[in-house]
Design an enzyme around this catalytic site. Sequence first.
Site, mmCIF file in Angstrom:
data_model
loop_
_atom_site.group_PDB
_atom_site.id
_atom_site.type_symbol
_atom_site.label_atom_id
_atom_site.label_comp_id
_atom_site.label_asym_id
_atom_site.label_seq_id
_atom_site.Cartn_x
_atom_site.Cartn_y
_atom_site.Cartn_z
ATOM 1 N N ARG A 44 -99.115 8.233 2.919
ATOM 2 C CA ARG A 44 -97.987 8.915 2.828
ATOM 3 C C ARG A 44 -97.037 8.692 4.115
ATOM 4 O O ARG A 44 -96.008 9.381 4.282
ATOM 5 C CB ARG A 44 -97.992 10.256 2.074
ATOM 6 C CG ARG A 44 -98.750 10.663 1.050
ATOM 7 C CD ARG A 44 -98.478 11.893 0.671
ATOM 8 N NE ARG A 44 -99.264 12.308 -0.435
ATOM 9 C CZ ARG A 44 -99.764 13.418 -0.465
ATOM 10 N NH1 ARG A 44 -99.656 14.517 0.278
ATOM 11 N NH2 ARG A 44 -100.766 13.666 -1.381
ATOM 12 N N ARG A 59 -91.581 12.462 2.657
ATOM 13 C CA ARG A 59 -90.526 13.613 2.657
ATOM 14 C C ARG A 59 -90.527 14.155 3.920
ATOM 15 O O ARG A 59 -89.507 14.946 4.231
ATOM 16 C CB ARG A 59 -90.812 14.486 1.444
ATOM 17 C CG ARG A 59 -90.624 14.067 0.285
ATOM 18 C CD ARG A 59 -90.893 15.529 -0.725
ATOM 19 N NE ARG A 59 -92.328 15.356 -0.840
ATOM 20 C CZ ARG A 59 -92.784 16.401 -1.692
ATOM 21 N NH1 ARG A 59 -92.232 17.310 -2.341
ATOM 22 N NH2 ARG A 59 -94.165 16.505 -1.662
ATOM 23 N N ARG A 102 -84.024 8.822 -1.234
ATOM 24 C CA ARG A 102 -84.201 9.372 -2.496
ATOM 25 C C ARG A 102 -83.125 10.098 -3.098
ATOM 26 O O ARG A 102 -82.779 9.901 -4.322
ATOM 27 C CB ARG A 102 -85.459 10.394 -2.225
ATOM 28 C CG ARG A 102 -85.787 11.009 -3.616
ATOM 29 C CD ARG A 102 -86.891 11.857 -3.458
ATOM 30 N NE ARG A 102 -87.183 12.854 -4.572
ATOM 31 C CZ ARG A 102 -88.398 13.242 -4.751
ATOM 32 N NH1 ARG A 102 -89.353 13.350 -4.142
ATOM 33 N NH2 ARG A 102 -88.639 14.271 -5.793
ATOM 34 N N ASP A 112 -96.055 4.624 -6.636
ATOM 35 C CA ASP A 112 -96.753 5.953 -7.283
ATOM 36 C C ASP A 112 -98.223 5.446 -7.854
ATOM 37 O O ASP A 112 -98.040 4.515 -8.556
ATOM 38 C CB ASP A 112 -95.844 6.669 -8.097
ATOM 39 C CG ASP A 112 -96.735 8.229 -8.417
ATOM 40 O OD1 ASP A 112 -96.371 8.961 -7.499
ATOM 41 O OD2 ASP A 112 -97.273 8.241 -9.211
ATOM 42 N N TYR A 148 -104.967 12.711 -14.848
ATOM 43 C CA TYR A 148 -103.697 12.566 -15.124
ATOM 44 C C TYR A 148 -103.303 12.651 -16.556
ATOM 45 O O TYR A 148 -102.670 13.220 -17.264
ATOM 46 C CB TYR A 148 -102.786 12.059 -14.248
ATOM 47 C CG TYR A 148 -102.684 12.648 -12.865
ATOM 48 C CD1 TYR A 148 -101.890 13.601 -12.296
ATOM 49 C CD2 TYR A 148 -103.650 11.842 -11.712
ATOM 50 C CE1 TYR A 148 -101.978 14.110 -10.901
ATOM 51 C CE2 TYR A 148 -103.663 12.414 -10.451
ATOM 52 C CZ TYR A 148 -102.609 13.492 -10.255
ATOM 53 O OH TYR A 148 -102.591 13.725 -8.967
#
Length: 354
Positions: free
Chosen positions: A27, A31, A40, A77, A154
């Site tokens: 990552r 963020r 973003r 992703d 998921y």
Amino acid sequence: MTPLKNDRFLRALLRQPVDVTPVWMMRQAGRYLPEYRATRAEAGDFLALCKNPELACEVTLQPLRRYALDAAILFSDILTIPDAMGLGLYFEAGEGPRFHKTVRTEADIAALPVPDSARDLDYVMAAVKTIRGALAGSVPLIGFSGSPWTLATYMVEGGSSRDFHNIKRMVYDTPELAHALLDKIALSVIDYLNAQIRAGAQAVQIFDTWGGVLPGPHYREFSLAYMQKIVAGLIRENEGRRVPVILFTKGGGQWVADIAAAGCDAMGLDWTADIGEVRARVGHQVALQGNMDPSFLFASPAKIRAEVARILESFGHGDGHVFNLGHGIDQKVDPANAGAFIDAVHELSARYHA
């Protein structure tokens, strides 16, 4: 083919000599960086950012402008494959990824297509090509996918889960359905990663984020076996070099011998494993990646440096170590602390390669 100016990451994955221990962060584009948050916002939302090759390239490169990282990783992703299967991926504020459709019955599984990644996930391949061009041989580019088991969690749960009761019910009560689903996902992942390699990815990592929620026998049957199938189906030579494969199971420290025997070049470790002990067990088979607790990046630079020194000492002298966090960097980390971490790895590791 542009020659690589810095190939120590690829060399370390193949347990070849390097001058210092290479380092990257899971990552690393994300963020915690203000420039990421700005990009973003420009894209509109996370999924739009993933599906815009130019902006995906921009955020991939952002951490490399700040830090002396030894690899870039494709910004995307893990849930792109289920989305291409028609499940309707979306992100809900405070809830993480969700799907409009779930997969829980034999009919649901039968209806799932195996995507043609070059066509159905063309935006990912366009991003890979764009990033490779922008890197201009400065560092290698890592492609990636989620593991079949992780993607299945998921798809069956409909999004993130804390107890995994739907997917575990399938595994324990109707294992034949779980195998049918996992086999279809594995075929999709093979095609997806091979398409990334053809587009320019120079190493690939399979993220098995949720393998650790399974008991040992079920981990081997429902997670590791499918990663092994993927490894066997991947392109392993491209552009005149080997394409290394990294397997990373969060919570997988108890199965390191099994993972090392699965055909991968390197094994990622989370922070719960002692890297020196793992090296003593399997280091002759695979390179090791990891494994500082991401929360150490909330400590002072001096404490971060001391923890880097401890992990380097635990691994010891010689090659076959890629330094990384034991999981992804937290969004609240001060970017300066990430820089202190990366600099410490390079500064302290040279003596282990003399």
